[in-house]
Design a protein around this motif. Structure first.
Motif, short mmCIF file in Angstrom:
data_model
loop_
_atom_site.label_atom_id
_atom_site.label_comp_id
_atom_site.label_asym_id
_atom_site.label_seq_id
_atom_site.Cartn_x
_atom_site.Cartn_y
_atom_site.Cartn_z
N PRO A 173 35.63 -14.45 -37.20
CA PRO A 173 36.05 -13.31 -38.02
C PRO A 173 36.03 -12.03 -37.19
O PRO A 173 35.23 -11.88 -36.26
N VAL A 174 36.92 -11.11 -37.53
CA VAL A 174 36.96 -9.81 -36.88
C VAL A 174 37.19 -8.75 -37.95
O VAL A 174 37.53 -9.07 -39.10
N VAL A 175 37.00 -7.50 -37.56
CA VAL A 175 37.31 -6.38 -38.44
C VAL A 175 38.42 -5.57 -37.80
O VAL A 175 38.33 -5.18 -36.63
N LEU A 176 39.47 -5.33 -38.57
CA LEU A 176 40.60 -4.53 -38.11
C LEU A 176 40.51 -3.16 -38.77
O LEU A 176 40.31 -3.07 -39.99
N ILE A 177 40.66 -2.11 -37.99
CA ILE A 177 40.49 -0.75 -38.48
C ILE A 177 41.83 -0.01 -38.46
O ILE A 177 42.47 0.11 -37.41
N THR A 178 42.24 0.48 -39.62
CA THR A 178 43.49 1.21 -39.76
C THR A 178 43.19 2.60 -40.31
O THR A 178 42.60 2.73 -41.39
N LEU A 179 43.58 3.62 -39.58
CA LEU A 179 43.30 5.01 -39.97
C LEU A 179 44.57 5.70 -40.45
O LEU A 179 45.64 5.55 -39.86
N PHE A 180 44.42 6.46 -41.53
CA PHE A 180 45.54 7.23 -42.06
C PHE A 180 44.98 8.40 -42.86
O PHE A 180 43.76 8.55 -42.98
N SER A 181 45.85 9.24 -43.36
CA SER A 181 45.41 10.39 -44.15
C SER A 181 46.05 10.30 -45.53
O SER A 181 47.21 10.64 -45.71
N LEU A 182 45.29 9.82 -46.49
CA LEU A 182 45.83 9.60 -47.83
C LEU A 182 46.10 10.92 -48.55
O LEU A 182 47.02 11.00 -49.37
N ASN A 183 45.34 11.94 -48.24
CA ASN A 183 45.47 13.22 -48.95
C ASN A 183 46.53 14.13 -48.35
O ASN A 183 46.92 15.13 -48.95
N ASP A 184 47.00 13.81 -47.15
CA ASP A 184 48.00 14.65 -46.51
C ASP A 184 48.98 13.75 -45.75
O ASP A 184 48.73 13.37 -44.61
N LYS A 185 50.09 13.44 -46.39
CA LYS A 185 51.05 12.53 -45.76
C LYS A 185 51.70 13.13 -44.52
O LYS A 185 52.22 12.40 -43.67
N GLN A 186 51.69 14.45 -44.42
CA GLN A 186 52.30 15.11 -43.27
C GLN A 186 51.35 15.16 -42.07
O GLN A 186 51.77 15.49 -40.96
N ALA A 187 50.10 14.85 -42.31
CA ALA A 187 49.12 14.86 -41.21
C ALA A 187 49.37 13.68 -40.29
O ALA A 187 50.05 12.72 -40.66
N PRO A 188 48.84 13.71 -39.08
CA PRO A 188 48.97 12.57 -38.17
C PRO A 188 48.40 11.29 -38.81
O PRO A 188 47.35 11.33 -39.45
N PRO A 203 47.13 7.89 -37.59
CA PRO A 203 46.80 7.11 -36.38
C PRO A 203 47.21 5.65 -36.45
O PRO A 203 47.61 5.06 -35.46
N GLY A 204 47.11 5.04 -37.64
CA GLY A 204 47.57 3.67 -37.80
C GLY A 204 46.54 2.62 -37.41
O GLY A 204 45.33 2.87 -37.37
N THR A 205 47.02 1.41 -37.11
CA THR A 205 46.16 0.29 -36.73
C THR A 205 45.65 0.55 -35.31
O THR A 205 46.40 0.42 -34.34
N CYS A 206 44.38 0.92 -35.20
CA CYS A 206 43.93 1.47 -33.92
C CYS A 206 42.81 0.70 -33.23
O CYS A 206 42.61 0.88 -32.03
N ALA A 207 42.07 -0.16 -33.94
CA ALA A 207 40.94 -0.81 -33.28
C ALA A 207 40.57 -2.13 -33.94
O ALA A 207 40.88 -2.36 -35.12
N LEU A 208 39.89 -2.96 -33.15
CA LEU A 208 39.41 -4.26 -33.64
C LEU A 208 37.99 -4.47 -33.15
O LEU A 208 37.69 -4.25 -31.98
N LEU A 209 37.12 -4.88 -34.05
CA LEU A 209 35.73 -5.19 -33.71
C LEU A 209 35.52 -6.68 -33.89
O LEU A 209 35.72 -7.21 -34.98
N ASP A 210 35.11 -7.37 -32.81
CA ASP A 210 34.95 -8.81 -32.93
C ASP A 210 33.54 -9.20 -33.30
O ASP A 210 32.66 -8.34 -33.51
N TYR A 211 33.30 -10.51 -33.39
CA TYR A 211 32.02 -11.04 -33.86
C TYR A 211 30.87 -10.68 -32.93
O TYR A 211 29.72 -10.64 -33.34
N ASN A 212 31.18 -10.41 -31.67
CA ASN A 212 30.15 -10.05 -30.69
C ASN A 212 30.01 -8.54 -30.54
O ASN A 212 29.44 -8.06 -29.57
N LYS A 213 30.58 -7.81 -31.51
CA LYS A 213 30.53 -6.35 -31.56
C LYS A 213 31.28 -5.68 -30.41
O LYS A 213 31.02 -4.53 -30.06
N LYS A 214 32.24 -6.41 -29.85
CA LYS A 214 33.09 -5.83 -28.81
C LYS A 214 34.23 -5.08 -29.48
O LYS A 214 34.93 -5.62 -30.34
N LEU A 215 34.42 -3.84 -29.07
CA LEU A 215 35.47 -3.00 -29.66
C LEU A 215 36.68 -2.95 -28.74
O LEU A 215 36.57 -2.68 -27.55
N THR A 216 37.84 -3.24 -29.31
CA THR A 216 39.11 -3.12 -28.60
C THR A 216 39.94 -2.05 -29.28
O THR A 216 40.13 -2.09 -30.50
#
Length: 387
Positions: free
Chosen positions: A128-143, A145-158
């Motif tokens: 299993p892994v955790v996929l991290i997706t960042l966005f701005s729900l309150n301001d659609k005009q703001a940047p 970032p999108g799908t930006c990182a993955l954390l694996d079972y060994n706590k390695k961050l990509t």
């Protein structure tokens, strides 16, 4: 899982043809919707769609917006509101009584950690892994970032975060999701508001079918449609052949004592005993009971299964009654199955229900199909924040 595999394959084909693509992801849902957060669709500039973000009502509009995203090379957050009459005027008839937020992001093939590369990291291992997706729900005009990182079972961050200020909080929450097995959506408030969809991705189901008779053929075929890994084991070499099971990942000819050699077993591994050979099934059940698997299905009458369990307990006192709680026999849901195809359908449905911790009842008796209370946005105010 199957959707991610299809998206990766479609992206690779588009890349070979030098065709641009974008990824549409359902990042948050309020109320009811056909697909929940985490549903994805790959869009190519020539109009090919892989995956789905709705029951078919959003795809056309998402295609138009995705083409704009590809041209601008800038992620876009789109909201479809069923209570907004303008959606109907635009031809978006959602019919699901909810608000769906979809992030559409261009895939930059030159970026080392673009979304599809992160998918490939996940698909390369049965963890299993955790996929991290960042966005701005309150301001659609703001940047966005999108799908930006993955954390694996060994706590390695990509990957990386656009703002180091929220990284520590994000990683704590990501590790919590990985530990407890629940995806969450949170708003991190630090100068600007970031909304984060922290998604748990689980490995595909591994179905081990013990028995290569004719009734195992539709079972393995249906499992393949769902994207499950399929292994077929039997002691009869003339039954365990590719012609009979063309989509099986592994075909093993072995006696019970050697049947499990070389097989990786985890909490996403399920078994179905269907050799119709009493001694073979019992020998396999004897090995499986101590493993505390999520699901062991046993074909045949209840009387046959009880006899096997009684004989196993008589010769092995370490196996208690509770060890058989994960044994489902006769295997399958009660849907009136008679022939091999119908029985296969009932078994697949029961496995799905057990893995999802559902009782397999008809949806007509539920007032709410998906409880979105579990998906509500949580807020976290980070230090030194000005509100």
């Amino acid at each position: 899982m199957k959707e991610l595999k299809d998206i990766v394959k479609a992206f690779e084909l588009a890349e070979q043809r030098a065709i641009r693509s974008a990824l549409a992801t359902v990042v948050y849902v309020e109320g009811s919707s056909y697909r929940r957060a985490g549903a994805r669709m790959l869009v190519t500039e020539d109009g090919q769609l892989t995956g789905a973000i709705s029951g078919g009502c959003l795809e056309g509009d998402a295609l138009r917006k995705a083409r704009l995203v590809m041209v601008q090379q800038k992620p876009m957050l789109v909201t479809y509101d069923t209570t907004d009459e303008d959606d109907a005027k635009l031809g978006v008839g959602l019919g699901c009584n909810g608000i769906i937020h979809i992030l559409i992001e261009p895939i930059d093939v030159k970026a080392a950690n673009h979304p599809v590369n992160l998918f490939n990291i996940f698909l390369s291992k049965r963890e299993p892994v955790v996929l991290i997706t960042l966005f701005s729900l309150n301001d659609k005009q703001a940047p966005q970032p999108g799908t930006c990182a993955l954390l694996d079972y060994n706590k390695k961050l990509t990957g990386a975060f656009p703002d180091k200020a929220i990284q520590e909080a994000l990683l704590i929450d990501a590790q919590d999701v990985l530990k407890n097995g629940n995806s969450v959506t949170k708003t991190y408030i630090y100068e600007d508001k970031y909304t984060c969809f922290i998604e748990l991705l689980q490995p595909e189901v591994s179905l081990i079918v013990i028995g290569a008779g004719n009734d195992a053929i539709p079972l393995t075929a249906m499992a393949t449609i769902l994207g499950w890994q399929v292994t077929v084991i039997d002691g009869r070499a003339n039954y365990v052949v590719k012609e009979r099971f063309p989509n099986a990942g592994k075909l093993i000819v072995a006696k019970p004592e050697g049947a499990l050699r070389g097989i990786d077993i985890d909490n996403r591994t399920v078994f179905v005993l269907m050799t119709h050979n009493y001694n073979y099934d019992m020998a396999m059940l004897r090995q499986l009971l101590p493993m505390h698997l999520t699901y062991i299905g046993a074909l045949g009458p209840k009387k046959r299964l009880n006899r096997m369990l009684d004989e196993i307990r008589e010769t092995d006192k370490s196996i208690a009654n509770g060890d058989s709680n994960n044994v489902y026999g006769p295997s399958g849901l009660d849907i009136g199955s008679e022939n091999a195809d119908e029985i296969a359908l009932s078994i697949i449905a029961e496995i799905q229900a057990v893995l999802k911790r559902r009782n397999g009842a008809s949806l007509r008796y539920k007032t709410v199909v998906h409880n979105r209370q579990d998906e509500q946005i949580l807020q976290q105010v980070l230090p030194d924040t000005k509100l």
